[in-house]
Scaffold this motif. Structure first.
Motif, PDB file in Angstrom:
ATOM      1  N   PHE A 142       0.794  -1.307  -0.003  1.00  0.00           N
ATOM      2  CA  PHE A 142       0.076  -0.140   0.111  1.00  0.00           C
ATOM      3  C   PHE A 142       0.804   1.146   0.149  1.00  0.00           C
ATOM      4  N   VAL A 143       0.546   2.223  -0.826  1.00  0.00           N
ATOM      5  CA  VAL A 143       1.162   3.402  -0.603  1.00  0.00           C
ATOM      6  C   VAL A 143       0.070   4.474   0.174  1.00  0.00           C
ATOM      7  N   ASP A 144      -1.137   4.304  -0.101  1.00  0.00           N
ATOM      8  CA  ASP A 144      -2.341   5.270   0.446  1.00  0.00           C
ATOM      9  C   ASP A 144      -3.140   4.277   1.063  1.00  0.00           C
ATOM     10  N   GLY A 145      -4.147   4.970   1.889  1.00  0.00           N
ATOM     11  CA  GLY A 145      -5.317   4.320   2.320  1.00  0.00           C
ATOM     12  C   GLY A 145      -5.405   4.419   3.951  1.00  0.00           C
ATOM     13  N   PRO A 146      -6.559   3.801   4.394  1.00  0.00           N
ATOM     14  CA  PRO A 146      -6.586   3.693   5.751  1.00  0.00           C
ATOM     15  C   PRO A 146      -5.549   3.039   6.508  1.00  0.00           C
ATOM     16  N   ASN A 147      -5.619   3.193   8.214  1.00  0.00           N
ATOM     17  CA  ASN A 147      -4.380   2.404   8.637  1.00  0.00           C
ATOM     18  C   ASN A 147      -4.146   0.911   8.631  1.00  0.00           C
ATOM     19  N   HIS A 148      -3.369   0.358   8.646  1.00  0.00           N
ATOM     20  CA  HIS A 148      -3.122  -1.026   8.466  1.00  0.00           C
ATOM     21  C   HIS A 148      -3.022  -1.698   9.773  1.00  0.00           C
ATOM     22  N   VAL A 149      -2.245  -1.138  10.718  1.00  0.00           N
ATOM     23  CA  VAL A 149      -2.112  -1.678  11.920  1.00  0.00           C
ATOM     24  C   VAL A 149      -2.631  -0.631  12.932  1.00  0.00           C
ATOM     25  N   TYR A 150      -2.470   0.577  12.949  1.00  0.00           N
ATOM     26  CA  TYR A 150      -2.798   1.369  14.031  1.00  0.00           C
ATOM     27  C   TYR A 150      -4.338   1.262  14.329  1.00  0.00           C
TER      28      TYR A 150
END
Length: 710
Positions: free
Chosen positions: A78-86
């Motif tokens: 991913f370069v952009d988008g919603p948070n992945h871990v946070y």
């Protein structure tokens, strides 16, 4: 035939053809001020650099988490988008609202070079300080005409306390970095109008400074732009003269378009999301933006600037170096020692009956002894040495290495008293700078101003944010006020001393050095995936989450369906329970309409894949926050694919499903405006680069034509 030895000699001769030692030495000498600025810039970071973690602050968890989350996204494709871990599996989309350039720079460094998250953030912070100092140097040197004044401006920019209050004390990483773009932006604006010849460089600085501000901290960008407009009004006489240049307006037009295109992927999707009213963005009461909160914060404006506060220091009675007289001694001794060293150097330079080759080392040694020996005897604090070193090095560079150039510049600036007064009061730029300062101080200290302000202005949350732009315009004001005295050597010496003293009176340096380093606490270690997944920031998660789940939770509105997940998701966040993270903890999606089963098989937040068996006209809701840009596809066993309509149901992602058994994939290509924005951003970058190349080629041709004619 040539022998091997002759061939080697010919090869070496060709290698050094065109090499001019004098030109190389001149180039090296011209680079020395920039090297000195880089050295002085790194000094405040020695506490950070000597420790693996980050100094603590009320926002440090957020910024560490955001950088780590971006880094994790890069690794996941991913370069952009919603948070992945946070904040777990909820996929809060901070990127849609928050100025993320400093975080992208930090995550990019970590991803490309394998640096730690904390190390990359420190480097970005340092780089912003160094870059801002370089452009302050260039701008004030242009205004005052002397290298020494430029160096004083650079040192003042480096050591002004508010930025370190943001970086070290408040841990307002994005704002601290954004402040570094203010000198770049203002320099570009000033130089583009002030240059006799129209060049691409100032326009490039103007655009990059503005884009850096907007993409780092929009509010800092907004007040900086307002101040720049005032400066532009003050420069109208120069602008009118430039109106005759077609190239000026061409470069200006390209710059405006390029700036819009470069900020497009961030600004326009954000404006669309904010305008929708679907998100709890900057709620007045939650985010301290109601009038009462902002007005009450005015009381903190004076000490939040970051100068030494003795009441604050008294609260840390266990700190070493707590004798009152020693603090005042360092504050009084510093300017006295600088003045004494200036006088001693002037006397030695004039009356010491020795050749220059012998006189120079004696002068340097005398200054060093006056400045550094008493602090060594008294055991002064680190910041005193830092300030003396900045003064000593900048003074030596100005009056030893560049002494001839400084004296020539000083003599060239001499005017009659009447002409000096006339040129000062006739300069409209001074009035513009003073007007910007007046408005800045009103914003910092006037409650009436905020009581009659709009919500847009109150997005600042805290009036002390205005110190970022006020500090820089104080620097410009000093440059204009010192200019009538630029022909006096002592004036630039005093300017160097005053700027260097900012290191001595800088509270954040002392706070983090003593509390976090010498006391051994107040550190945040390198973030881990588990640590980031569990981070809870009450105000932060309310600020960027859809409004509907919280309205449903608080009973302000009813859920669209009895089994909606909105209440569970909202209560989980609000009461700081264990945040579900990972495929094993993914909250089971629910069928709001129809019936069926959905078992999760892949999770790469925000993207998720299910094995689904559904009845006709089924509606499946996920425990992920809805943001514009989601897509869903059903893939049947025979390879047939069906696009599913994605809906916002109670602020969460939902999709209408076809009947049957299939694999259901949710993806996040992003909002339409952001997808449009990335190609536009590329066009803007190409336009800027083309303008620079065109300018360089035409200037080279002009120089070539001039050489031929001679």
């Amino acid at each position: 035939m040539e022998t091997a030895s002759q061939e080697r000699r010919v090869a070496w001769k060709r290698l050094f053809e065109g090499f001019r030692p004098q030109k190389a030495l001149a180039l090296g000498k011209n680079l020395l001020p920039y090297l000195l600025i880089l050295i002085i810039s790194i000094a405040p970071f020695w506490v950070w650099m000597s420790h693996e973690g980050m100094t603590s602050g009320d926002d440090v968890d957020v910024h560490l988490s955001l950088v780590y989350d971006l880094l994790e996204g890069f690794k996941r494709g991913f370069v952009d988008g919603p948070n992945h871990v946070y904040l777990g599996n909820y996929a809060i989309n901070a990127n849609l609202f928050y100025g993320m350039l400093p975080h992208y720079l930090s995550a990019g460094l970590s991803y490309l070079f394998g640096a730690s998250v904390t190390g990359s953030m420190k480097f970005v912070a340092y780089l912003s300080v160094a870059v801002s100092a370089i452009f302050s140097y260039k701008l004030v040197k242009r205004i005052d005409g002397r290298l020494s004044f430029g160096l004083a401006a650079a040192i003042a920019t480096i050591y002004f306390p508010y930025r370190y209050h943001c970086l070290f004390y408040r841990a307002a990483f994005a704002e601290g970095v954004a402040i570094g773009f203010i000198p770049v932006f203002i320099y570009g604006l000033y130089a583009a109008i002030d240059d006799k010849e129209v060049k691409a460089g100032p326009f490039l600085a103007l655009v990059l400074g503005l884009v850096g501000l907007v993409d780092s901290h929009p509010y800092t960008a907004m007040i900086s732009f307002a101040a720049a407009v005032l400066l532009l009004v003050g420069m109208l006489p120069k602008l009118i003269k430039k109106a005759k240049s077609g190239r000026f307006w061409a470069f200006g037009g390209i710059s405006v378009v390029a700036a819009i295109f470069l900020v497009f992927p961030f600004v326009f999707p954000m404006l669309q999301a904010v305008g929708s009213g679907d998100y709890r963005l900057s709620d007045e009461n939650l985010m301290w933006e109601d009038i009462e909160s902002v007005v009450s914060a005015i009381e903190g404006s004076s000490w939040r600037v970051g100068f030494i506060d003795f009441e604050w220091r008294a609260n840390y009675a266990s700190m070493p170096y707590d004798e009152e007289w020693r603090w005042f001694l360092s504050l009084g001794y510093f300017p006295g020692a600088c003045l004494l060293s200036i006088v001693a150097d002037a006397l030695l330079r004039r009356f010491l009956p020795l050749k220059e080759s012998f006189k120079t080392p004696i002068r340097l040694l005398t200054m060093a002894l006056i400045l550094f020996l008493p602090p060594l005897i008294l055991g002064e604090r680190a910041e005193v040495y830092m300030g003396f070193a900045a003064f000593f090095l900048s003074y030596d560079l100005s009056f030893f290495l560049f002494g001839k150039e400084e004296d020539e510049g000083r003599l060239a600036l001499r005017e009659t008293p009447l002409k000096t007064v006339g040129s000062f009061f006739g300069n409209t730029e001074i009035y513009a700078v003073m007007a910007a300062l007046a408005l800045g101080f009103v914003s910092l200290f006037s409650s009436a101003y905020w009581e009659n302000s709009s919500l847009l202005l109150r997005l600042c949350q805290f009036p002390f944010r205005y110190w970022g732009i006020v500090a820089f315009f104080l620097l410009l004001a000093a440059a204009y006020l010192f200019k009538p005295f630029a022909s006096f050597r002592v004036s630039s010496s005093i300017a160097l001393a005053m700027a260097s003293m900012l290191a001595v009176v800088n509270q954040p340096f002392i706070d983090k050095r003593i509390y976090s380093y010498e006391e051994g606490n107040g550190w945040k270690a390198e973030p881990t995936e588990e640590w980031v997944a569990d981070r809870i920031r009450y105000g932060y998660q309310n600020e960027y989450a859809p409004a509907a789940p919280f309205e449903i939770f608080y009973g302000e509105q009813d859920a669209s369906y009895p089994n909606s997940l909105a209440k569970e998701v909202a209560s989980n966040l609000l009461y700081q329970r264990d945040i579900p993270y990972g495929i094993d903890e993914y909250i089971q999606p629910v069928f709001l309409e129809g019936s069926g089963t959905a078992s999760i098989v892949e999770l790469n937040t925000p993207e998720v894949v299910f094995d689904v068996s559904s009845s006709e006209d089924a509606l499946l809701q996920l425990p992920q926050f809805y943001y514009d840009g989601y897509g869903a596809t059903a893939t049947f066993a025979d390879g047939t694919t069906v696009s599913c309509e994605v809906l916002d149901v109670d602020g969460l992602v939902a999709a209408r499903l076809p009947e049957g058994e299939f694999e259901l994939s949710f993806t996040y290509p992003g909002p339409l405006l952001r997808r449009i924005g990335y190609p536009l951003m590329a066009i803007g970058a190409v336009a800027l680069a083309s303008m620079g190349v065109f300018s360089a080629i035409t200037r080279r041709k002009a120089k070539g034509a001039g050489a031929i004619s001679e």
